[in-house]
Design a protein around this motif. Sequence first.
Motif, PDB file in Angstrom:
ATOM      1  N   ASP A 406      40.465  -6.935  75.038  1.00 40.97           N
ATOM      2  CA  ASP A 406      40.327  -7.437  73.668  1.00 40.97           C
ATOM      3  C   ASP A 406      38.937  -7.162  73.111  1.00 40.97           C
ATOM      4  OD1 ASP A 406      42.899  -8.378  73.846  1.00 40.97           O
ATOM      5  OD2 ASP A 406      42.319 -10.432  74.383  1.00 40.97           O
ATOM      6  N   LEU A 407      37.942  -7.110  73.986  1.00 42.04           N
ATOM      7  CA  LEU A 407      36.546  -6.904  73.560  1.00 42.04           C
ATOM      8  C   LEU A 407      36.105  -5.449  73.782  1.00 42.04           C
ATOM      9  CD1 LEU A 407      35.095 -10.161  75.150  1.00 42.04           C
ATOM     10  CD2 LEU A 407      35.402  -9.750  72.703  1.00 42.04           C
ATOM     11  N   GLU A 408      37.077  -4.528  73.893  1.00 42.15           N
ATOM     12  CA  GLU A 408      36.770  -3.135  74.262  1.00 42.15           C
ATOM     13  C   GLU A 408      35.799  -2.489  73.282  1.00 42.15           C
ATOM     14  OE1 GLU A 408      39.174   1.019  75.299  1.00 42.15           O
ATOM     15  OE2 GLU A 408      40.220  -0.686  74.379  1.00 42.15           O
ATOM     16  N   MET A 409      35.990  -2.692  71.987  1.00 37.69           N
ATOM     17  CA  MET A 409      35.136  -2.054  70.993  1.00 37.69           C
ATOM     18  C   MET A 409      33.689  -2.524  71.105  1.00 37.69           C
ATOM     19  SD  MET A 409      37.582  -1.973  67.608  1.00 37.69           S
ATOM     20  CE  MET A 409      36.264  -1.227  66.648  1.00 37.69           C
ATOM     21  N   VAL A 410      33.498  -3.852  71.305  1.00 37.97           N
ATOM     22  CA  VAL A 410      32.142  -4.398  71.425  1.00 37.97           C
ATOM     23  C   VAL A 410      31.490  -3.879  72.698  1.00 37.97           C
ATOM     24  CG1 VAL A 410      30.773  -6.506  71.535  1.00 37.97           C
ATOM     25  CG2 VAL A 410      32.857  -6.454  70.164  1.00 37.97           C
ATOM     26  N   ILE A 411      32.270  -3.837  73.787  1.00 42.88           N
ATOM     27  CA  ILE A 411      31.729  -3.372  75.073  1.00 42.88           C
ATOM     28  C   ILE A 411      31.273  -1.918  74.962  1.00 42.88           C
ATOM     29  CG2 ILE A 411      32.324  -2.855  77.475  1.00 42.88           C
ATOM     30  CD1 ILE A 411      34.164  -5.310  77.419  1.00 42.88           C
ATOM     31  N   GLU A 412      32.082  -1.068  74.306  1.00 46.04           N
ATOM     32  CA  GLU A 412      31.716   0.336  74.150  1.00 46.04           C
ATOM     33  C   GLU A 412      30.517   0.492  73.214  1.00 46.04           C
ATOM     34  OE1 GLU A 412      35.116   2.476  72.863  1.00 46.04           O
ATOM     35  OE2 GLU A 412      36.156   2.334  74.798  1.00 46.04           O
ATOM     36  N   ALA A 416      28.046  -1.886  77.390  1.00 52.83           N
ATOM     37  CA  ALA A 416      27.953  -2.992  78.361  1.00 52.83           C
ATOM     38  C   ALA A 416      28.746  -2.689  79.624  1.00 52.83           C
ATOM     39  CB  ALA A 416      28.475  -4.277  77.735  1.00 52.83           C
ATOM     40  N   ALA A 417      28.351  -3.316  80.704  1.00 56.65           N
ATOM     41  CA  ALA A 417      29.065  -3.193  81.983  1.00 56.65           C
ATOM     42  C   ALA A 417      29.533  -4.586  82.400  1.00 56.65           C
ATOM     43  CB  ALA A 417      28.149  -2.592  83.048  1.00 56.65           C
ATOM     44  N   VAL A 418      30.839  -4.723  82.599  1.00 53.88           N
ATOM     45  CA  VAL A 418      31.424  -5.996  83.028  1.00 53.88           C
ATOM     46  C   VAL A 418      31.957  -5.816  84.439  1.00 53.88           C
ATOM     47  CG1 VAL A 418      33.105  -7.790  82.557  1.00 53.88           C
ATOM     48  CG2 VAL A 418      32.035  -6.569  80.638  1.00 53.88           C
ATOM     49  N   PHE A 437      37.904 -16.944  78.996  1.00 52.00           N
ATOM     50  CA  PHE A 437      37.203 -15.754  79.485  1.00 52.00           C
ATOM     51  C   PHE A 437      36.639 -14.952  78.315  1.00 52.00           C
ATOM     52  CE2 PHE A 437      38.899 -16.772  83.513  1.00 52.00           C
ATOM     53  CZ  PHE A 437      38.357 -15.930  84.482  1.00 52.00           C
ATOM     54  N   GLY A 438      37.452 -14.771  77.262  1.00 50.80           N
ATOM     55  CA  GLY A 438      37.021 -13.982  76.119  1.00 50.80           C
ATOM     56  C   GLY A 438      35.798 -14.576  75.432  1.00 50.80           C
TER      57      GLY A 438
END
Length: 542
Positions: A406-412, A416-418, A437-438
């Motif tokens: 769900d947070l893919e765009m923000v992570i990219e 970021a590394a999760v 979690f989100g």
Amino acid sequence: MHELARVTLENEMDLILAHKRSMKLAELAGLSLSAQTTFATAVSEVSRNAIDSGKGGCLILSVESDMRDKYIVAGLKNELPDKTNTREGLEHAKKLVNKYKVSTDGSIELFYNISPAFRIDIQKLDEWRSLFRNEPPISPYEELKRKNEQLQELSERVKKSEDQYKVLTNSLPLMIFSLDDQGQLLYANEWLLQYAGHNLNSLNNSKWKNVVHEEDYHSFCLLLQNNITKGATTIKIQVRLLNKNSGDYLWHQISLTPLNTEKEESNTRIGYMVDIHAQKTIEETLKDNYELKQAEKKLKDNQRILEQYIEELNRSNLELQQFAFVASHDLQEPVRKLLFYSDYLLSKYQSSFDEKSLHFLNSIQGASRRMRYLIQDLLLFSQINKEQIQFQEVDLNTVASDACQDLEMVIEEKKAAVHIRELPRLYCDERMMRQLFGNIISNSLKYSKEAQAPEVSISYKQENGHIELIFKDNGIGFDEKYLPKMFTLFQRLHTRQAYEGTGLGLAICRKIVEMHQGKIWATSEEGIGATFFVSLPAHPVI
């Protein structure tokens, strides 16, 4: 005047006895219940003053009869009259009787008229005397008082002969003894020796230590000291004495009275011990029952108040949830229109506006977006309802993966590394857990350092029947003094210009965790990063 009964007045128990016998005399004389109570109350008034004065007294109940009138009479004789003290009770008593007399020696007589038709003769008077003499005791104290009076009569007789004294004391079901001025036993009857299982010398040598309970021993020793009890008429204490046969400590009342001869005062003291263990047990039981009933009553009252508070709180919460849901829905339409029209104006007529107008339109769009985010968060918060929670076995690895998706765009965008370590399966609500979690991962991404790529590590440990989820990041961190306000609605640690947000994310997390019977907290240092902990029961009570 025909005397029927006497009551010596020394304490409150004697006052009860005086009242009872006055009521009895009035009943025998054929008076109504109200008249009986009136006469007994008058007697109690003057008797109480005699007791409060501490100078002793004697109540004499009699009948006076002549050709015209008949009276029941209560006469009070004080050994050392205090006219000031007795006048106080007399003022009340004289209003309740037909007539009264006060003698020069301080004696008081109260007269209460009875019906002339009521026949009183010698036979009836003898019958009444017999009733008073043989009346069963109303309490252990009255029985003790009668035995005390018997003992006083016996003491006068045994002065002449020690043999006769021993025979008489051993014949009574009392433990009787005598002491010298040093507290040494001079005599103990068979009842005492058999109960204690010691002879006279053994009791004197051990100072009663083998018989008296250790908690009562100090007060018992004071009783034995002549310099403390000297000058007193009768000293009474209650102690526990060891029964040699049963091995039990039983409560006894010990009374000690100076033995005075006709010629001079003696240092010898006569005492007796009466078993009052049953009475003490009843008193303690009644006291415990009373305290228990009071505690139960208070508990019920508190429970009733608590139930009222809970009912009001539930109603208030429901109304607030309904209000938030309805208000949020009603607010979405005008916000949507604001965003639509501002977008339309910017896309179609941007070239027609000057710089100031474009600034205003951009401000409208920004405010509308923030309002939309706030409405969405409010809707989400109001929809987290305990009644809607659905417990099932959930794979937390899947939950963490979905939250990252769900947070893919923000992570990219933030590179970021999760890092998600192997997580357990947990009995919980999957939808709420994904939201939890989100929100925490989103919070870590939002408050990351500008010059450093965000890193979020998710792990867990299990102990004491709880699974503790650990979310660790390398962001800007926070001062732990702000920790209490972080999980509260609309609380922000940074300005909206620095970091976007509504201040509802962590509040939603706290509500979800509480719905799952868990706890959430965090640790951090400014500039180093933050670690959020979520502790959830492995097997929640549903």
